[in-house]
Design an enzyme around this catalytic site. Structure first.
Site, PDB file in Angstrom:
ATOM      1  N   LYS A  22      35.745  69.367  86.851  1.00 41.13           N
ATOM      2  CA  LYS A  22      36.823  69.793  87.760  1.00 41.13           C
ATOM      3  C   LYS A  22      38.018  70.295  86.959  1.00 41.13           C
ATOM      4  CE  LYS A  22      39.742  66.563  89.525  1.00 41.13           C
ATOM      5  NZ  LYS A  22      41.157  66.856  89.288  1.00 41.13           N
ATOM      6  N   ASN A  23      38.389  69.549  85.923  1.00 39.51           N
ATOM      7  CA  ASN A  23      39.631  69.877  85.211  1.00 39.51           C
ATOM      8  C   ASN A  23      39.521  71.120  84.331  1.00 39.51           C
ATOM      9  OD1 ASN A  23      40.774  67.758  86.495  1.00 39.51           O
ATOM     10  ND2 ASN A  23      40.950  66.422  84.692  1.00 39.51           N
ATOM     11  N   CYS A 116      52.760  62.068  93.690  1.00 43.79           N
ATOM     12  CA  CYS A 116      51.466  61.872  94.318  1.00 43.79           C
ATOM     13  C   CYS A 116      51.049  60.437  94.166  1.00 43.79           C
ATOM     14  CB  CYS A 116      50.421  62.826  93.753  1.00 43.79           C
ATOM     15  SG  CYS A 116      49.905  62.412  92.111  1.00 43.79           S
ATOM     16  N   ARG A 121      54.854  63.507  89.541  1.00 44.66           N
ATOM     17  CA  ARG A 121      54.177  64.476  88.667  1.00 44.66           C
ATOM     18  C   ARG A 121      55.226  65.520  88.283  1.00 44.66           C
ATOM     19  NH1 ARG A 121      48.288  63.589  89.276  1.00 44.66           N
ATOM     20  NH2 ARG A 121      47.842  65.307  87.878  1.00 44.66           N
ATOM     21  N   ASP A 306      41.839  59.062  83.043  1.00 42.30           N
ATOM     22  CA  ASP A 306      40.987  59.230  84.225  1.00 42.30           C
ATOM     23  C   ASP A 306      39.783  58.285  84.222  1.00 42.30           C
ATOM     24  OD1 ASP A 306      42.656  61.168  85.145  1.00 42.30           O
ATOM     25  OD2 ASP A 306      41.389  62.854  84.608  1.00 42.30           O
ATOM     26  N   ARG A 398      37.628  64.791  95.953  1.00 39.83           N
ATOM     27  CA  ARG A 398      38.420  65.740  95.153  1.00 39.83           C
ATOM     28  C   ARG A 398      37.798  65.918  93.763  1.00 39.83           C
ATOM     29  NH1 ARG A 398      43.940  63.775  94.271  1.00 39.83           N
ATOM     30  NH2 ARG A 398      43.683  65.425  92.776  1.00 39.83           N
TER      31      ARG A 398
HETATM   32  C1  UD1 Z   1      45.638  66.498  83.814  1.00 38.83           C
HETATM   33  C2  UD1 Z   1      44.361  66.215  84.574  1.00 38.83           C
HETATM   34  C3  UD1 Z   1      44.357  64.779  85.064  1.00 38.83           C
HETATM   35  C4  UD1 Z   1      44.586  63.819  83.901  1.00 38.83           C
HETATM   36  C5  UD1 Z   1      45.823  64.211  83.111  1.00 38.83           C
HETATM   37  C6  UD1 Z   1      46.000  63.401  81.846  1.00 38.83           C
HETATM   38  C7  UD1 Z   1      43.809  68.348  85.534  1.00 38.83           C
HETATM   39  C8  UD1 Z   1      43.636  69.173  86.753  1.00 38.83           C
HETATM   40  N1  UD1 Z   1      44.299  67.125  85.707  1.00 38.83           N
HETATM   41  O1  UD1 Z   1      46.719  66.321  84.724  1.00 38.83           O
HETATM   42  O2  UD1 Z   1      43.079  64.520  85.671  1.00 38.83           O
HETATM   43  O3  UD1 Z   1      44.756  62.528  84.405  1.00 38.83           O
HETATM   44  O4  UD1 Z   1      45.732  65.605  82.717  1.00 38.83           O
HETATM   45  O5  UD1 Z   1      44.892  63.517  81.035  1.00 38.83           O
HETATM   46  O6  UD1 Z   1      43.469  68.764  84.443  1.00 38.83           O
HETATM   47  N2  UD1 Z   1      54.507  65.199  82.360  1.00 38.83           N
HETATM   48  C9  UD1 Z   1      55.887  65.377  82.334  1.00 38.83           C
HETATM   49  N3  UD1 Z   1      56.379  66.638  82.540  1.00 38.83           N
HETATM   50  C10 UD1 Z   1      55.561  67.725  82.759  1.00 38.83           C
HETATM   51  C11 UD1 Z   1      54.152  67.517  82.772  1.00 38.83           C
HETATM   52  C12 UD1 Z   1      53.659  66.237  82.580  1.00 38.83           C
HETATM   53  O7  UD1 Z   1      56.650  64.437  82.139  1.00 38.83           O
HETATM   54  O8  UD1 Z   1      56.069  68.836  82.926  1.00 38.83           O
HETATM   55  C13 UD1 Z   1      53.978  63.824  82.155  1.00 38.83           C
HETATM   56  C14 UD1 Z   1      53.226  63.313  83.392  1.00 38.83           C
HETATM   57  O9  UD1 Z   1      54.093  62.727  84.315  1.00 38.83           O
HETATM   58  C15 UD1 Z   1      52.272  62.307  82.786  1.00 38.83           C
HETATM   59  C16 UD1 Z   1      51.954  62.924  81.430  1.00 38.83           C
HETATM   60  O10 UD1 Z   1      52.979  63.875  81.164  1.00 38.83           O
HETATM   61  O11 UD1 Z   1      52.934  61.089  82.594  1.00 38.83           O
HETATM   62  C17 UD1 Z   1      50.589  63.605  81.398  1.00 38.83           C
HETATM   63  O12 UD1 Z   1      50.557  64.625  82.350  1.00 38.83           O
HETATM   64  P1  UD1 Z   1      49.670  65.936  82.153  1.00 38.83           P
HETATM   65  O13 UD1 Z   1      48.957  65.858  80.846  1.00 38.83           O
HETATM   66  O14 UD1 Z   1      50.525  67.117  82.406  1.00 38.83           O
HETATM   67  O15 UD1 Z   1      48.623  65.763  83.312  1.00 38.83           O
HETATM   68  P2  UD1 Z   1      48.166  66.875  84.337  1.00 38.83           P
HETATM   69  O16 UD1 Z   1      48.017  68.179  83.660  1.00 38.83           O
HETATM   70  O17 UD1 Z   1      48.986  66.790  85.573  1.00 38.83           O
END
Ligand code: UD1
Length: 417
Positions: A22-23, A116, A121, A306, A398
């Site tokens: 999915k990711n 969420c 997020r 995950d 999902r």
């Molecule tokens: C992706 C994955 C999700 C997985 C996560 C961490 C997809 C579609 N989803 O989510 O399944 O659990 O990586 O491996 O690929 N953060 C900030 N600011 C930002 C962005 C992120 O503070 O602008 C923080 C988030 O709150 C979190 C951490 O960084 O604590 C990791 O988030 P991120 O790696 O961005 O996860 P996603 O891309 O949302």
């Protein structure tokens, strides 16, 4: 509203293919917006999140057709740069469309993704990076109004945390930017490599994906290609947990062993025997699992957040105490109160969960409140005495394609009603 009925204590056996990731699928679908001509994307899992991304593409003017696990995507006729709130809310990863729409149209108007189930997020890293690439961003009334009046320009971007989504957003945006973009402290997840492989095949110039520094030389155009999505390492870890709690031996087909390098040793510590060869992984589990000692979630190549929930469910019936430390998301223990209803002995203190193994869990009526938490309840149900009635199946769907069918084919007693 569907529910899953899992009657526990059935042994699993046999083999199953692991679905596409999915990711990987979600950012690659967003990246198709940069291309002209047809994309044929194989091994796309049939999931509500993938359907949500397809709907966004169609709304933007793209032609998207699905034939089972193959998506045909043509983006020659992109004719808008806004994404309505209703579509943005369907999947949290819709923010990865921001870089793609900006790169293609020089504008993007979309709603701010809220918090969420697994906590807030934030998207500050996405926005800061895009600003550094020349994007003007106005945030008002829950909407982001973004413009790149002089086009996107390459920049040196240092991420304060290796965010997966931000790394993907920047890579996508940088492909058609003027000049070179360098990302330091980039996320190194296999899904980033899959995205870069797809884009490079389309004609992009991305170097170093999968390492901490990624360099992207902007090009003027990209062409659609054929691409096969990598297998889903989190689904593989979940199925391993299903085998582990039932004392079973199963074979997962079509996996990439290196993507599971941080997960396999945890199962081995718990007493499982793992054999990998030519894309197959065979797991043989003992009658009683040993404790998993300490599991700390970390950015890749560390243990994936995950996979925490399904592994924690398995630790509930291990011999002794296992400690989980959740370092990525603030609120990723939503499944624990439901596991406790099933007889688990777990204490949570901030980001640490202490799991004292019990002899057995018992079936109960439980509600999933997020994707991986739902998978944890299925794992728990498989080893519980009696029947577990799981609500919140929409979360499971999902990320897991027909999990009840996969598990039934392996001998589990799982019904969707
Ligand atoms: C992706 C994955 C999700 C997985 C996560 C961490 C997809 C579609 N989803 O989510 O399944 O659990 O990586 O491996 O690929 N953060 C900030 N600011 C930002 C962005 C992120 O503070 O602008 C923080 C988030 O709150 C979190 C951490 O960084 O604590 C990791 O988030 P991120 O790696 O961005 O996860 P996603 O891309 O949302």
């Amino acid at each position: 509203m569907s529910r899953l009925l899992v009657t526990g204590r059935e042994k699993l056996n046999g083999e199953t293919y692991v679905q596409g990731a999915k990711n990987s699928t979600l950012p690659i679908l967003a990246a198709t917006i940069l291309t002209k001509g047809e994309n044929v994307i194989y091994n796309c899992p049939e999931l509500s999140d993938v359907e949500a991304s397809s709907r966004i593409l169609r709304y933007l003017g793209c032609d998207v057709k699905r034939y089972h696990h193959t998506l045909l995507v043509k983006c020659d006729t992109v004719n808008r740069s806004d994404i309505p709130d209703e579509l943005m809310r369907k999947t949290r990863s819709s923010i990865v469309f921001l870089g793609a729409v900006l790169a293609r149209t020089g504008r993007a108007k979309l709603s701010f993704p809220g918090g969420c189930e697994i906590g807030p997020r934030p998207i500050d890293l996405h926005l800061k990076s895009l600003r550094e690439m020349g994007v003007e961003i106005k945030e008002k009334h829950g909407y982001l109004d973004c413009r790149a009046p002089r086009g996107l320009v390459g920049a040196k971007i240092a991420l304060s945390f290796p965010s997966v989504g931000a790394t993907e957003d920047i890579i996508i945006a940088a492909c058609l930017a003027r000049g070179t973009t360098t990302i330091t402290n980039a996320a190194r997840e296999p899904e980033i490599c899959d995205l870069a492989d797809y884009l490079n095949h389309c004609g992009a110039k991305i170097y170093g994906a999968g390492e901490g520094v990624v360099v992207i030389d902007g090009v003027t155009s990209l062409n659609g290609v054929q691409h096969t999505i990598i297998p889903d390492r989190i689904v593989a870890a979940t199925l391993m947990a299903c085998a582990a709690v039932t004392g079973s031996k199963i074979t997962l087909k079509g996996i990439i062993q290196s993507h599971l390098a941080s997960v396999i040793p945890i199962f081995e510590d718990a007493g499982c025997k793992i054999r990998c060869s030519s894309g197959n992984l065979e797991i043989t589990s003992p009658q009683k699992l040993s404790s998993m000692r300490i599991v700390r979630t970390m950015p890749y190549p560390g243990f994936p957040t995950d996979a925490q929930a399904p592994l924690l469910a398995a630790a509930c019936v291990a011999d002794g105490t296992s400690v989980f430390v959740e370092n990525i998301f603030e609120n990723r223990y939503g499944h624990i109160s439901e596991l406790v209803r099933m007889g688990a002995n777990i204490k949570v203190e901030g980001k640490v969960a202490l799991v004292d193994g019990v002899d057995s869990l018992y079936g109960a009526t439980v509600e999933a409140s997020d994707l991986r938490g739902a998978a944890a309840l299925v794992v728990a149900g498989l080893c519980a005495d009696g029947t577990t009635d799981i609500g919140g199946v929409k979360y499971l769907e999902r990320g897991y394609e027909s999990l009840e069918v996969t598990l039934s084919s392996l001998g589990a007693n799982v019904k969707k009603i």
